[in-house]
Scaffold this active site. Structure first.
Site, PDB file in Angstrom:
ATOM      1  N   CYS A  79      -8.057 -11.590  -1.992  1.00 53.03           N
ATOM      2  CA  CYS A  79      -7.217 -11.351  -0.819  1.00 53.03           C
ATOM      3  C   CYS A  79      -6.538 -12.655  -0.406  1.00 53.03           C
ATOM      4  O   CYS A  79      -7.186 -13.696  -0.370  1.00 53.03           O
ATOM      5  CB  CYS A  79      -8.083 -10.841   0.335  1.00 53.03           C
ATOM      6  SG  CYS A  79      -7.158 -10.554   1.847  1.00 53.03           S
ATOM      7  N   LEU A  80      -5.250 -12.582  -0.068  1.00 52.99           N
ATOM      8  CA  LEU A  80      -4.514 -13.784   0.352  1.00 52.99           C
ATOM      9  C   LEU A  80      -5.066 -14.362   1.649  1.00 52.99           C
ATOM     10  O   LEU A  80      -4.866 -15.539   1.939  1.00 52.99           O
ATOM     11  CB  LEU A  80      -3.021 -13.469   0.524  1.00 52.99           C
ATOM     12  CG  LEU A  80      -2.259 -13.123  -0.762  1.00 52.99           C
ATOM     13  CD1 LEU A  80      -0.848 -12.679  -0.424  1.00 52.99           C
ATOM     14  CD2 LEU A  80      -2.237 -14.311  -1.716  1.00 52.99           C
ATOM     15  N   GLN A 135      -1.188  -9.475   8.193  1.00 52.26           N
ATOM     16  CA  GLN A 135      -1.452 -10.770   7.545  1.00 52.26           C
ATOM     17  C   GLN A 135      -0.394 -11.813   7.911  1.00 52.26           C
ATOM     18  O   GLN A 135      -0.597 -13.002   7.664  1.00 52.26           O
ATOM     19  CB  GLN A 135      -1.516 -10.612   6.021  1.00 52.26           C
ATOM     20  CG  GLN A 135      -2.770  -9.882   5.554  1.00 52.26           C
ATOM     21  CD  GLN A 135      -2.810  -9.809   4.046  1.00 52.26           C
ATOM     22  OE1 GLN A 135      -2.136  -8.981   3.437  1.00 52.26           O
ATOM     23  NE2 GLN A 135      -3.578 -10.689   3.428  1.00 52.26           N
ATOM     24  N   GLY A 170       0.245  -7.974  -3.051  1.00 48.25           N
ATOM     25  CA  GLY A 170       0.375  -7.093  -1.894  1.00 48.25           C
ATOM     26  C   GLY A 170       0.213  -7.904  -0.615  1.00 48.25           C
ATOM     27  O   GLY A 170      -0.455  -8.945  -0.613  1.00 48.25           O
ATOM     28  N   HIS A 216      -6.556  -1.535  -0.654  1.00 49.93           N
ATOM     29  CA  HIS A 216      -6.760  -2.850  -0.034  1.00 49.93           C
ATOM     30  C   HIS A 216      -5.830  -3.023   1.173  1.00 49.93           C
ATOM     31  O   HIS A 216      -6.249  -3.468   2.247  1.00 49.93           O
ATOM     32  CB  HIS A 216      -6.507  -3.932  -1.093  1.00 49.93           C
ATOM     33  CG  HIS A 216      -6.718  -5.323  -0.614  1.00 49.93           C
ATOM     34  ND1 HIS A 216      -7.845  -6.051  -0.921  1.00 49.93           N
ATOM     35  CD2 HIS A 216      -5.960  -6.130   0.162  1.00 49.93           C
ATOM     36  CE1 HIS A 216      -7.753  -7.250  -0.353  1.00 49.93           C
ATOM     37  NE2 HIS A 216      -6.616  -7.318   0.306  1.00 49.93           N
ATOM     38  N   GLU A 217      -4.553  -2.667   0.994  1.00 44.32           N
ATOM     39  CA  GLU A 217      -3.581  -2.853   2.083  1.00 44.32           C
ATOM     40  C   GLU A 217      -3.847  -1.867   3.229  1.00 44.32           C
ATOM     41  O   GLU A 217      -3.678  -2.207   4.397  1.00 44.32           O
ATOM     42  CB  GLU A 217      -2.143  -2.722   1.575  1.00 44.32           C
ATOM     43  CG  GLU A 217      -1.767  -3.684   0.452  1.00 44.32           C
ATOM     44  CD  GLU A 217      -2.122  -5.137   0.703  1.00 44.32           C
ATOM     45  OE1 GLU A 217      -2.154  -5.567   1.865  1.00 44.32           O
ATOM     46  OE2 GLU A 217      -2.404  -5.846  -0.289  1.00 44.32           O
ATOM     47  N   HIS A 273      -6.411  -3.381   5.353  1.00 39.45           N
ATOM     48  CA  HIS A 273      -5.835  -4.394   6.253  1.00 39.45           C
ATOM     49  C   HIS A 273      -5.243  -3.737   7.492  1.00 39.45           C
ATOM     50  O   HIS A 273      -5.481  -4.179   8.617  1.00 39.45           O
ATOM     51  CB  HIS A 273      -4.715  -5.174   5.544  1.00 39.45           C
ATOM     52  CG  HIS A 273      -5.186  -6.356   4.776  1.00 39.45           C
ATOM     53  ND1 HIS A 273      -5.912  -7.374   5.343  1.00 39.45           N
ATOM     54  CD2 HIS A 273      -5.014  -6.712   3.477  1.00 39.45           C
ATOM     55  CE1 HIS A 273      -6.184  -8.299   4.423  1.00 39.45           C
ATOM     56  NE2 HIS A 273      -5.648  -7.918   3.272  1.00 39.45           N
TER      57      HIS A 273
END
Ligand code: ZN
Length: 176
Positions: free
Chosen positions: A88-89, A51, A46, A130-131, A134
């Site tokens: 998380c990226l 990001q 995702g 999660h997204e 963000h």
């Protein structure tokens, strides 16, 4: 296709809430396609627009059934509880067991402006939550318990000192 650098922990864009996309046009579709490429290259399941430095409410994901773009998402219902080792990226190499609702109902729009309504659980439901975090300027660090957070902050403080900012020569996602 463009692969954007992914903003890392410490970058202020990750702490700002994103804005609604007023018009779903070709620029949004192009950004979404580039975000999908960026997500696969990472690799990740995702990726939220902030990001890659774009302060708009859009995320992409793929939990194994192909890429999906969600524009202006809202979680309209959630239930149950599920514990999952979440990473998380933007905080690479670290993950924590985090408890969140197990099932969520997400509404939004696709790149053609069609309404989406997705009921999801387990990994897909977790990706949604999660997204959404963000897009609200919340990193998973905020979801840790006190002990996990103390440990995480120590690791991240040490790491942030060594991290370069986004490559000024690297591709930039266009503002929408
Ligand atoms: Zn993330």
């Amino acid at each position: 296709m463009t692969i954007f650098p992914i903003r890392q922990y410490g970058d202020p864009v990750l702490r700002q809430a994103t804005k609604v996309i007023e018009e779903i046009d070709g620029a949004v579709a192009k950004l979404a396609a580039d975000m999908i490429e960026t997500m696969y290259a990472a690799p990740g399941v995702g990726l939220a627009a902030n990001q890659v430095g774009v302060q708009r409410r859009l995320f992409v994901y793929d939990v194994g059934a192909g890429p999906v773009v969600v524009i202006n998402p809202t979680i309209v219902d959630s239930s149950g509880e599920w514990t999952y080792q979440e990473g998380c990226l933007s905080v690479p190499g670290l993950s924590w067991e985090i408890v969140r609702p197990g099932s969520v109902h997400l509404n939004g729009y696709d790149v053609d402006g069609n309404e989406l309504s997705i009921e999801a659980d387990e990994l897909e439901g977790r990706v949604f939550q999660h997204e959404m975090d963000h897009l609200d300027g919340v990193l998973l660090i905020e979801r840790l318990d006190a002990d996990q957070r103390r440990e995480a902050k120590a690791v991240l403080r040490a790491r942030t000192l060594q991290l370069p900012g986004p490559d000024p020569e690297g591709p930039r996602a266009p503002e929408l």
